[in-house]
Design an enzyme around this catalytic site. Structure first.
Site, PDB file in Angstrom:
ATOM      1  N   ARG A 233      44.388  48.240  52.990  1.00 39.98           N
ATOM      2  CA  ARG A 233      43.954  49.533  52.424  1.00 39.98           C
ATOM      3  C   ARG A 233      43.274  50.414  53.465  1.00 39.98           C
ATOM      4  NH1 ARG A 233      39.264  47.652  48.173  1.00 39.98           N
ATOM      5  NH2 ARG A 233      38.346  49.687  48.384  1.00 39.98           N
TER       6      ARG A 233
ATOM      7  N   GLU B 247      42.089  41.731  40.950  1.00 41.71           N
ATOM      8  CA  GLU B 247      42.479  42.373  42.204  1.00 41.71           C
ATOM      9  C   GLU B 247      43.206  41.425  43.154  1.00 41.71           C
ATOM     10  OE1 GLU B 247      38.908  44.176  43.785  1.00 41.71           O
ATOM     11  OE2 GLU B 247      37.721  42.380  43.505  1.00 41.71           O
TER      12      GLU B 247
ATOM     13  N   HIS C 102      36.595  51.894  51.988  1.00 43.76           N
ATOM     14  CA  HIS C 102      35.332  52.174  51.299  1.00 43.76           C
ATOM     15  C   HIS C 102      34.668  53.439  51.831  1.00 43.76           C
ATOM     16  CE1 HIS C 102      35.982  48.048  49.920  1.00 43.76           C
ATOM     17  NE2 HIS C 102      35.456  48.544  48.816  1.00 43.76           N
TER      18      HIS C 102
ATOM     19  N   ARG D 280      28.607  44.981  39.156  1.00 43.10           N
ATOM     20  CA  ARG D 280      29.408  43.966  39.849  1.00 43.10           C
ATOM     21  C   ARG D 280      28.553  43.221  40.874  1.00 43.10           C
ATOM     22  NH1 ARG D 280      34.488  45.983  43.275  1.00 43.10           N
ATOM     23  NH2 ARG D 280      32.879  46.451  44.801  1.00 43.10           N
TER      24      ARG D 280
ATOM     25  N   CYS E 116      39.222  50.327  37.220  1.00 46.00           N
ATOM     26  CA  CYS E 116      38.126  50.980  37.950  1.00 46.00           C
ATOM     27  C   CYS E 116      38.497  51.308  39.392  1.00 46.00           C
ATOM     28  CB  CYS E 116      36.866  50.127  37.902  1.00 46.00           C
ATOM     29  SG  CYS E 116      37.015  48.602  38.829  1.00 46.00           S
TER      30      CYS E 116
ATOM     31  N   ARG F 263      28.687  49.170  42.430  1.00 45.73           N
ATOM     32  CA  ARG F 263      28.911  48.286  43.583  1.00 45.73           C
ATOM     33  C   ARG F 263      27.563  47.895  44.188  1.00 45.73           C
ATOM     34  NH1 ARG F 263      33.390  52.229  44.194  1.00 45.73           N
ATOM     35  NH2 ARG F 263      35.347  51.118  44.567  1.00 45.73           N
TER      36      ARG F 263
ATOM     37  N   ASN G 204      42.524  49.154  43.936  1.00 43.44           N
ATOM     38  CA  ASN G 204      42.455  49.344  45.397  1.00 43.44           C
ATOM     39  C   ASN G 204      42.864  48.059  46.109  1.00 43.44           C
ATOM     40  OD1 ASN G 204      41.288  51.730  44.643  1.00 43.44           O
ATOM     41  ND2 ASN G 204      39.198  51.057  45.038  1.00 43.44           N
ATOM     42  N   ASP G 205      42.263  46.966  45.664  1.00 37.37           N
ATOM     43  CA  ASP G 205      42.599  45.694  46.301  1.00 37.37           C
ATOM     44  C   ASP G 205      43.885  45.115  45.758  1.00 37.37           C
ATOM     45  OD1 ASP G 205      40.673  45.131  48.302  1.00 37.37           O
ATOM     46  OD2 ASP G 205      39.178  45.010  46.720  1.00 37.37           O
TER      47      ASP G 205
HETATM   48  C1  PEP Z   1      39.116  47.851  43.708  1.00 39.92           C
HETATM   49  O1  PEP Z   1      39.429  46.969  44.516  1.00 39.92           O
HETATM   50  O2  PEP Z   1      39.953  48.562  43.102  1.00 39.92           O
HETATM   51  C2  PEP Z   1      37.701  48.129  43.416  1.00 39.92           C
HETATM   52  C3  PEP Z   1      37.336  48.949  42.473  1.00 39.92           C
HETATM   53  O3  PEP Z   1      36.770  47.531  44.195  1.00 39.92           O
HETATM   54  P1  PEP Z   1      36.408  47.997  45.678  1.00 39.92           P
HETATM   55  O4  PEP Z   1      37.054  49.323  45.929  1.00 39.92           O
HETATM   56  O5  PEP Z   1      34.928  48.061  45.764  1.00 39.92           O
HETATM   57  O6  PEP Z   1      36.991  46.904  46.513  1.00 39.92           O
HETATM   58 MG    MG Z   2      37.994  45.556  45.187  1.00 37.74          MG
END
Ligand code: PEP
Ligand code: MG
Length: 584
Positions: free
Chosen positions: A472, A438, A198, A341, A509, A305, A461-462
């Protein structure tokens, strides 16, 4: 002879993982988060103020510990609870407080210095003991000491971070990064961290270069150095030569020129050459990005977020605070929509003091916390529903793992709707509800989830970290953490097809959506909505306007037959280079 001698300082180059594009040249600010450094105040000590500061820091530390204790009580075993109890008892030690106050007055020293010295003395006494248990208490006392010292200097520390500097740190939490964001930083470089942590995401939305996973940059750079950070190649150059500085200054100019050319696509529709519309939205991180959206992008928000509000203050925002914030977003973006979210706290997005799980990314995170804390969840849902009266808000839920969770969520939403109706408070009765895809469990039974919700949003991402079992945030497994891995692509394909079959909305996203090679692929796979960082918006839009959907479809079909990430990358690079020339 000595007069004619010039001392040449050797340029040193350190390599890490490029986490946010851009180049900055300037002074470093070496930030040590683990042990808050004391910054002496100028002039004489104000005894009264020091005592007040001390008392406030103790009170604030107690408040934090009580909060953590309450949370921990629900989740931790008795043994772990004892640790917090011991911390609290320590803060209630009147003998210690009297001694600190006395020394501040008599020795005219700051609260920080006196408290630090007193604790050191206690620790030395404990270390003399023959009893292992007693000696081990030193670690607990250190913990409490850091908490109190941090509370004593927090404001001073942050305000002392120099404007226009490049922050060098062992590690930064998302909370640190958000707090620093007010200081006009020129970039970040950290020893640990992966490109999709993040912190990296926040750096990208701040539009500052960042390099992570540098191993030991925080040891090599000191406050007196002069450095270049290259967020394209993942480099930090210490004490660069004149030639290197000139080279980088030219690159900055080149990059700025490239940015200017992107403004050409501001007013054109987000449509492929052969006429397919792709809905492009942004992931909103900071309110100041709303101005950018309105002037340069004219689009909606695909992901907001909300946990940022929590990270900034360390507390859950009240319903009213949330309502104001959601209303502001909905109102300013209207008629475009805003997907908001619910809190995705946990993983790396927690305050340092609450980090007690061995595997936080597999632990108490996202919707799991909200469902365990109904009051907090209800307040957020009420705030969202109330704000939905002022624009096009959709609600999205993170970290969804089971159908039961979705059903529980819907019961809460209905309950809140009922409550608002009873009170004659207006809201959008048909507000759309969606889930983040995710967690792999959703990929194994997508249709069951699709029947429960209005839209899917793929959080690559997750999803990538959970499918490949590669953290990650970790630089050690960053080779493995690849969203272009064939397994991840197959998972995305399953979700796209399920959304089509069930006629529900779908967007992507995660960071993948704004990665040029990947956005080309996603469009070819049939994704019609991409939500990207504001800083990638125009670049992605330009790519869309340059490509033909028919060609992208062929590339995607081929990519889905491939066995390895390197084959996929090679194919995409070839296709991408045909469409657009990279500048760097
Ligand atoms: C993701 O996991 O791709 C996502 C958009 O959420 P975050 O990066 O906030 O975990
Ligand atoms: Mg995520």
């Amino acid at each position: 002879m000595l007069n004619n001698m010039t001392i040449t300082i050797k340029e040193e180059i350190y390599k890490g993982l490029p986490a946010s594009k851009g180049i900055s040249i300037g002074k470093p600010f070496v930030y040590k988060s683990e042990s808050p450094a004391y910054i002496p105040t100028d002039g004489d000590i104000d005894i009264e103020k020091e005592i007040i500061d001390y008392e406030q820091a103790i009170e604030q530390s107690k408040k934090e510990l009580h909060k953590i204790y309450k949370l921990a009580k629900e989740k931790l075993d008795e043994k772990s609870l004892l640790i917090f109890e011991a911390h609290l008892q320590f803060l209630d030690d009147d003998v210690l407080h009297t001694q600190v106050r006395k020394r501040i007055s008599q020795e005219k020293k700051s609260a920080y210095v006196v408290f630090d010295a007193e604790i050191k003395y206690i620790e030395q006494q404990l270390l003399l003991s023959n009893d292992d248990y007693i000696r081990e208490r030193v670690a607990d006392i250190e913990d409490v000491k850091h908490r109190v010292l941090r509370n004593m200097i927090k404001k001073k520390l942050f305000s002392k971070i120099d404007e226009n500097s490049i922050v060098i740190a062992r590690n930064l939490t998302p909370a640190d990064t958000i707090l620093f964001s007010n200081r006009n930083l020129l970039g970040f470089a950290t020893d640990i961290g992966g490109t999709n942590s993040h912190v990296a995401i926040i750096a990208r939305s701040l539009n500052v270069p960042a390099v992570v996973g540098m191993n030991d940059i925080s040891i090599h750079i000191s406050q007196d150095d002069y450095i270049i950070i290259d967020g394209y190649k993942g480099l930090v150059i210490k004490n660069p030569s004149g030639r290197t500085v000139t080279k980088y200054k030219n690159l900055i100019l080149k990059y700025e020129e490239y940015e200017k050319t992107l403004s050409e696509v501001e007013k054109v529709p987000s449509r492929t050459k052969d006429g397919k519309d792709i809905k492009l939205t942004v992931n909103l991180e900071f309110n100041k990005e709303i101005d950018y959206i309105l002037t340069h992008a004219g689009c909606g928000v695909g992901l907001y977020r909300t946990e940022h509000m929590f990270l900034e203050s360390g507390e859950f925002p009240t319903e009213e605070e949330q309502y104001k914030q959601y209303r502001l977003i909905a109102d300013r973006l209207y008629p475009e929509d805003a997907i908001i979210r619910t809190f995705d706290i946990g993983g790396d997005k927690i305050l340092p003091e609450s980090q007690k799980e061995a595997n936080p990314f597999l632990g108490w995170r996202g919707i799991r916390i909200c469902l365990d804390k109904p009051d907090i969840f209800r307040a957020q849902l009420r705030a969202l529903l109330r704000a939905s009266n002022f624009g096009n808000i959709k609600i999205m839920f993170p970290m969804i793992t089971t159908i039961d969770e979705v059903r529980k969520i819907k019961v809460y939403v209905d309950e809140m709707k009922h409550e608002l109706r009873e009170k004659n408070i207006p809201f959008n009765q048909n507000i759309e509800l969606g889930i983040m895809v995710e967690v792999p469990s959703v990929v194994f039974m997508p249709d069951l989830f699709a029947r429960e919700v209005d839209f899917f949003s793929i959080g690559t991402n997750d999803l990538t970290q959970y499918i490949l079992a590669a953290d990650r945030d970790s630089s050690f497994v960053s080779e493995l953490y690849q969203w272009l891995d064939p397994a991840v692509l197959r998972a995305i394909d399953i979700i796209i097809k399920s959304a089509e079959r069930n006629k529900i909305g779908l967007n992507v996203c995660g960071e993948m959506a704004g990665d040029p090679l990947s956005s080309l692929l996603l469009i070819g796979m049939g994704v019609n909505e991409l939500s990207v960082e504001t800083t990638s918006f125009l670049r992605t839009k330009r790519l869309i306007t340059l490509l033909k959907y028919d060609e992208a479809k062929k590339v995607a079909a081929k990519a889905l037959t491939m066995n390895s990430v390197s084959e996929v990358k090679e194919l995409l690079e070839r296709s991408y280079n045909k469409i657009i020339k990279k500048i760097y």
